[in-house]
Design an enzyme around this catalytic site. Structure first.
Site, PDB file in Angstrom:
ATOM      1  N   HIS A  92       0.814  -1.216   0.000  1.00 19.92           N
ATOM      2  CA  HIS A  92       0.000   0.000   0.000  1.00 19.92           C
ATOM      3  C   HIS A  92       0.849   1.268   0.000  1.00 19.92           C
ATOM      4  O   HIS A  92       0.291   2.371  -0.015  1.00 19.92           O
ATOM      5  CB  HIS A  92      -0.919   0.020   1.216  1.00 19.92           C
ATOM      6  N   HIS A 121       2.624   8.736   0.245  1.00 21.36           N
ATOM      7  CA  HIS A 121       1.295   8.618  -0.339  1.00 21.36           C
ATOM      8  C   HIS A 121       1.196   9.517  -1.566  1.00 21.36           C
ATOM      9  O   HIS A 121       1.771  10.606  -1.606  1.00 21.36           O
ATOM     10  CB  HIS A 121       0.223   9.065   0.661  1.00 21.36           C
ATOM     11  N   HIS A 138       5.287  10.594   5.318  1.00 18.79           N
ATOM     12  CA  HIS A 138       5.029  10.497   6.760  1.00 18.79           C
ATOM     13  C   HIS A 138       6.228   9.863   7.445  1.00 18.79           C
ATOM     14  O   HIS A 138       6.574   8.707   7.151  1.00 18.79           O
ATOM     15  CB  HIS A 138       3.780   9.657   7.030  1.00 18.79           C
ATOM     16  N   THR A 211      -3.313   6.738   9.263  1.00 18.92           N
ATOM     17  CA  THR A 211      -4.178   6.873   8.092  1.00 18.92           C
ATOM     18  C   THR A 211      -4.394   5.555   7.366  1.00 18.92           C
ATOM     19  O   THR A 211      -4.966   5.532   6.277  1.00 18.92           O
ATOM     20  CB  THR A 211      -3.617   7.917   7.104  1.00 18.92           C
TER      21      THR A 211
END
Length: 331
Positions: A92, A121, A138, A211
């Protein structure tokens, strides 16, 4: 008393159940679609109920007209990001994880956190006044004390540029794109240049969550106001890796969550927000005016220390990023 001060800075995280490994959660229902809140709500709850029931979830949209002023203390953010890392495609995200056995510590607020991992992301998850960025990084840290775990994130927004980000380029091509797996470890890598130049322009602070599942709440968020840059080629490599592990879906940004009871505070730009005292000294020491300013500060510190010794008042700056507006909004 000490634990009360820590609690005023951030919330103690609850016990966290492991993510259900059989749960299949998605960012969007089909390739080419934007981040889909409906698809996320339908699939993330199977991985962790907190993703659906939580009231302090991330990401958020920061409305700059609503932010509250926060105190500034030099060195409130002083991360240490140098060491050995393992590049991983988690399925992911692209992720750099600190190699086992390391103890990479840096200051966030009043605590010495241990750096855990960094991941990216696309497009950005947090937005400012409704506007996002091409990518968001992050830098995740943890602190364990007395059986409680504290998490903090330093977040960086990346705008598109014709020039590729040289600091990302040092490891970006090491991330696998064909499958969710790890690559060979990278030794003596300094991630500091990805964060340190952004410190002096200030940041936004709030309490939120992870998140991705398990969407754990009580996470201390710090989003830098100054943005970094990234080129389309670097974004495309991340998108290609995501598409190969997410059934063609090439994004990994969670939909925006309501801010609910929370208040976002703002540490303004300026030399006081830099990583150490040298920025303030160089800023102030320009001639006689600088000497007067520094002398006044020293006198003020002397008087304050005398009050502290007599017990006449609270410690100056006990709450590093904690405004009067936040006192009744901390979960």
């Amino acid at each position: 008393m000490m634990m009360m001060k820590l609690a005023s800075l951030m919330a103690v995280l609850p016990s966290v159940a492991a993510v259900d490994p059989t749960a299949h959660w998605v960012y969007a229902s089909e390739p080419g679609a934007a981040s889909d809140a409906k698809a996320q709500r339908a699939t993330w709850g199977a991985a962790s109920a907190t993703c659906i029931d939580g009231i302090s979830q991330s990401p958020i949209d920061i409305v700059t007209s609503d932010v509250a002023p926060a105190r500034i203390l030099t060195g409130a953010l002083s991360p240490s990001l140098s060491g050995n890392f393992v590049p991983t495609h988690s399925g992911h995200a692209f992720q750099l994880t600190a190699s086992p056995g390391q103890n990479i510590k840096g200051r966030i607020g009043k605590l010495q956190y241990t750096f855990a991992q960094a991941h990216w992301h696309t497009p950005s998850e947090n937005t400012i006044d409704g506007k996002g960025a091409a990518m968001e990084g992050h830098f995740v840290h943890s602190y364990v004390s007395g059986g409680s775990t504290y998490l903090a994130v330093l977040a960086v927004l990346y705008d598109l540029s014709d020039d590729c980000n040289e600091d990302l380029e040092k490891f970006w091509n090491d991330f696998p794109t064909d499958a969710a797996r790890s690559a060979e470890p990278i030794s003596n890598l300094d991630l500091g240049p990805l964060v340190e130049p952004l410190l002096e322009d200030g940041y936004y602070h709030w309490t939120g969550s992870l998140t991705t599942p398990p969407c754990t709440e009580g996470v201390d968020w710090n989003l830098f106001k100054r943005r970094a840059t990234v080129c389309q080629k670097q974004v495309d490599r991340l998108k290609r890796g995501l598409a190969n592990t997410q059934a063609g879906v090439d994004i990994n940004n969670r939909a925006i969550n309501p801010i609910n009871h929370r208040v976002v505070s703002e540490v303004p730009s300026g030399p006081f927000a830099s990583v150490d005292c040298t920025a303030f000294v160089s800023y102030s020491a320009g001639g006689l005016a600088g000497f007067v300013v520094i002398a006044g500060l020293l006198l003020g510190l002397h008087l304050w220390y005398g009050r502290r010794e007599k017990g006449d008042g609270p410690l100056l700056g006990d709450d590093v990023v904690y405004s009067k507006y936040e006192q009744h909004t901390k979960p």
